[in-house]
Design an enzyme around this catalytic site. Structure first.
Site, PDB file in Angstrom:
ATOM      1  N   ASP A 128       4.454  11.885   3.162  1.00  0.00           N
ATOM      2  CA  ASP A 128       3.958  12.094   1.830  1.00  0.00           C
ATOM      3  C   ASP A 128       5.422  11.499   1.038  1.00  0.00           C
ATOM      4  OD1 ASP A 128       2.261  12.261  -0.196  1.00  0.00           O
ATOM      5  OD2 ASP A 128       2.625  14.509  -0.440  1.00  0.00           O
ATOM      6  N   LEU A 184       6.106   9.883  25.557  1.00  0.00           N
ATOM      7  CA  LEU A 184       5.733  10.373  24.167  1.00  0.00           C
ATOM      8  C   LEU A 184       4.559   9.960  23.769  1.00  0.00           C
ATOM      9  CD1 LEU A 184       7.193  11.835  21.414  1.00  0.00           C
ATOM     10  CD2 LEU A 184       7.239   9.623  20.851  1.00  0.00           C
ATOM     11  N   HIS A 217       4.893   2.153   0.809  1.00  0.00           N
ATOM     12  CA  HIS A 217       4.346   2.370   2.070  1.00  0.00           C
ATOM     13  C   HIS A 217       4.889   1.508   3.050  1.00  0.00           C
ATOM     14  CE1 HIS A 217       1.625   4.691   0.057  1.00  0.00           C
ATOM     15  NE2 HIS A 217       0.561   3.556  -0.667  1.00  0.00           N
TER      16      HIS A 217
HETATM   17  C1  IPE Z   1      -1.601  13.720   2.375  1.00  0.00           C
HETATM   18  O1  IPE Z   1      -0.945  13.094   1.341  1.00  0.00           O
HETATM   19  C2  IPE Z   1      -2.426  12.502   3.255  1.00  0.00           C
HETATM   20  C3  IPE Z   1      -1.419  11.775   4.137  1.00  0.00           C
HETATM   21  C4  IPE Z   1      -0.264  12.082   4.025  1.00  0.00           C
HETATM   22  C5  IPE Z   1      -2.118  10.730   4.510  1.00  0.00           C
HETATM   23  P1  IPE Z   1      -1.883  12.945  -0.029  1.00  0.00           P
HETATM   24  O2  IPE Z   1      -0.912  12.461  -0.991  1.00  0.00           O
HETATM   25  O3  IPE Z   1      -2.913  12.265   0.177  1.00  0.00           O
HETATM   26  O4  IPE Z   1      -2.105  14.171  -0.319  1.00  0.00           O
HETATM   27  P2  IPE Z   1      -2.080  15.278  -1.811  1.00  0.00           P
HETATM   28  O5  IPE Z   1      -3.267  14.462  -2.813  1.00  0.00           O
HETATM   29  O6  IPE Z   1      -0.958  15.459  -2.342  1.00  0.00           O
HETATM   30  O7  IPE Z   1      -2.777  16.490  -1.433  1.00  0.00           O
HETATM   31  C1  IPE Z   2       1.942   9.024   1.709  1.00  0.00           C
HETATM   32  O1  IPE Z   2       2.630   8.534   0.299  1.00  0.00           O
HETATM   33  C2  IPE Z   2       1.087   7.917   2.068  1.00  0.00           C
HETATM   34  C3  IPE Z   2      -0.107   8.145   2.268  1.00  0.00           C
HETATM   35  C4  IPE Z   2      -0.959   9.258   1.572  1.00  0.00           C
HETATM   36  C5  IPE Z   2      -1.148   7.321   2.520  1.00  0.00           C
HETATM   37  P1  IPE Z   2       1.770   8.848  -1.170  1.00  0.00           P
HETATM   38  O2  IPE Z   2       1.206   7.332  -1.218  1.00  0.00           O
HETATM   39  O3  IPE Z   2       0.837   9.941  -1.143  1.00  0.00           O
HETATM   40  O4  IPE Z   2       2.807   9.005  -2.091  1.00  0.00           O
HETATM   41  P2  IPE Z   2       2.789   9.977  -3.267  1.00  0.00           P
HETATM   42  O5  IPE Z   2       2.735  11.331  -2.886  1.00  0.00           O
HETATM   43  O6  IPE Z   2       1.778   9.424  -4.291  1.00  0.00           O
HETATM   44  O7  IPE Z   2       4.323   9.850  -3.908  1.00  0.00           O
HETATM   45 MG    MG Z   3       0.949  11.845  -1.988  1.00  0.00          MG
END
Ligand code: IPE
Ligand code: IPE
Ligand code: MG
Length: 244
Positions: free
Chosen positions: A21, A132, A38
């Site tokens: 995240d 792995l 990303h």
């Molecule tokens: C969780 O992250 C999902 C992934 C890392 C794929 P999100 O950014 O979607 O989760 P919330 O919205 O903060 O809970």
């Molecule tokens: C995690 O990073 C990737 C996915 C959930 C696909 P985010 O896109 O949720 O990034 P933040 O949490 O908004 O910073």
């Molecule tokens: Mg996120």
């Protein structure tokens, strides 16, 4: 002292699950579009796989895209799907040479066809590897998985394949996407959020949780080693009293 030397190879987590995240916030801090975050997240995945293989972790599950993530703006969803295809195309050969077996969990049929094909090819190519197992959770959510399992069990009961009395923890687990994968003993979530976001609710029942403020694109080998050292300093009791 190098962090890796502090790791006890006899006390490793067997399966680490990771909620990657913070990509969007990482990009924002740099004044860039979320997509840039990303893109850089892919490097962190690579570093994590290498670090895990170096110390001897057997399973890694990466939460790449949740069921709820489909509700993000279409442009971001498209970018993420495109990046997945690119990452598979650029990384699979190397991962294969290094003994990494690729698997995927989630509602794979909901993915764009191109994505499904690339993923399936990578899974087939690497299926015999033993060092792995790297599992990508994509279009995945735990409630989806559990409801799906219940539907399949319902069908099997109707067809006489199982009877309700036979359903145990093990039987139920065998209906989940993770049926041949041991439950994670360690969960890492980056970016400072302390929640599970619909990830592996059943499988994480006794996992140790580790939350770090590091944003996913900044996660690297040393961050993984730090997390593993933290894991090794915990006492896992599984509901029993401690041994002393
Ligand atoms: C969780 O992250 C999902 C992934 C890392 C794929 P999100 O950014 O979607 O989760 P919330 O919205 O903060 O809970
Ligand atoms: C995690 O990073 C990737 C996915 C959930 C696909 P985010 O896109 O949720 O990034 P933040 O949490 O908004 O910073
Ligand atoms: Mg996120």
């Amino acid at each position: 002292m190098e962090l890796i030397t502090q790791i006890d190879k006899n006390k490793l987590p067997k399966h680490i699950a990771i909620i990657m995240d913070g990509n969007g916030r990482w990009a924002k801090k740099k004044g860039k579009e979320r997509a840039f975050g990303h893109e850089n997240g892919v490097k962190a995945v690579r570093q994590t796989v290498e670090a895990a293989a170096e110390i001897g972790v057997e399973y890694l599950t990466f939460y790449a895209f949740s069921t709820e993530n489909w509700d993000r703006p279409k442009a971001e969803v498209d970018t993420l799907m495109e990046l997945l295809v690119q990452a598979i195309q650029t990384q699979t050969d190397d991962l294969n040479k290094n003994g990494v077996r690729i698997q995927a969990i989630g509602d794979l049929e909901s993915l764009p066809l191109k994505c499904q094909h690339e993923l399936q090819e990578a899974i087939n190519l690497t299926s015999k590897n033993k060092r792995l197992t790297a599992i990508i959770a994509i279009s995945y959510s735990s409630k989806w998985e559990i409801v799906n399992a219940v539907k399949k069990i319902g069908n099997d009961i109707r067809n006489g394949k199982v009877s309700p009395e036979d359903i145990t923890n093990e039987v139920f687990s065998s209906y989940l996407c993770t049926k041949d994968i041991p439950d994670p003993d360690f969960l890492i979530r980056t970016s400072g959020e302390q929640r599970i976001s619909n990830f592996l609710l059943w499988q994480l029942a006794y996992a140790e949780f580790y939350f770090t403020p590091v944003l996913w694109p900044d996660f690297n080998k040393d961050e993984l080693f730090k997390a593993v050292i933290d894991f090794q300093n915990r006492e896992r009791r599984f509901g029993k009293t401690n041994i002393l």
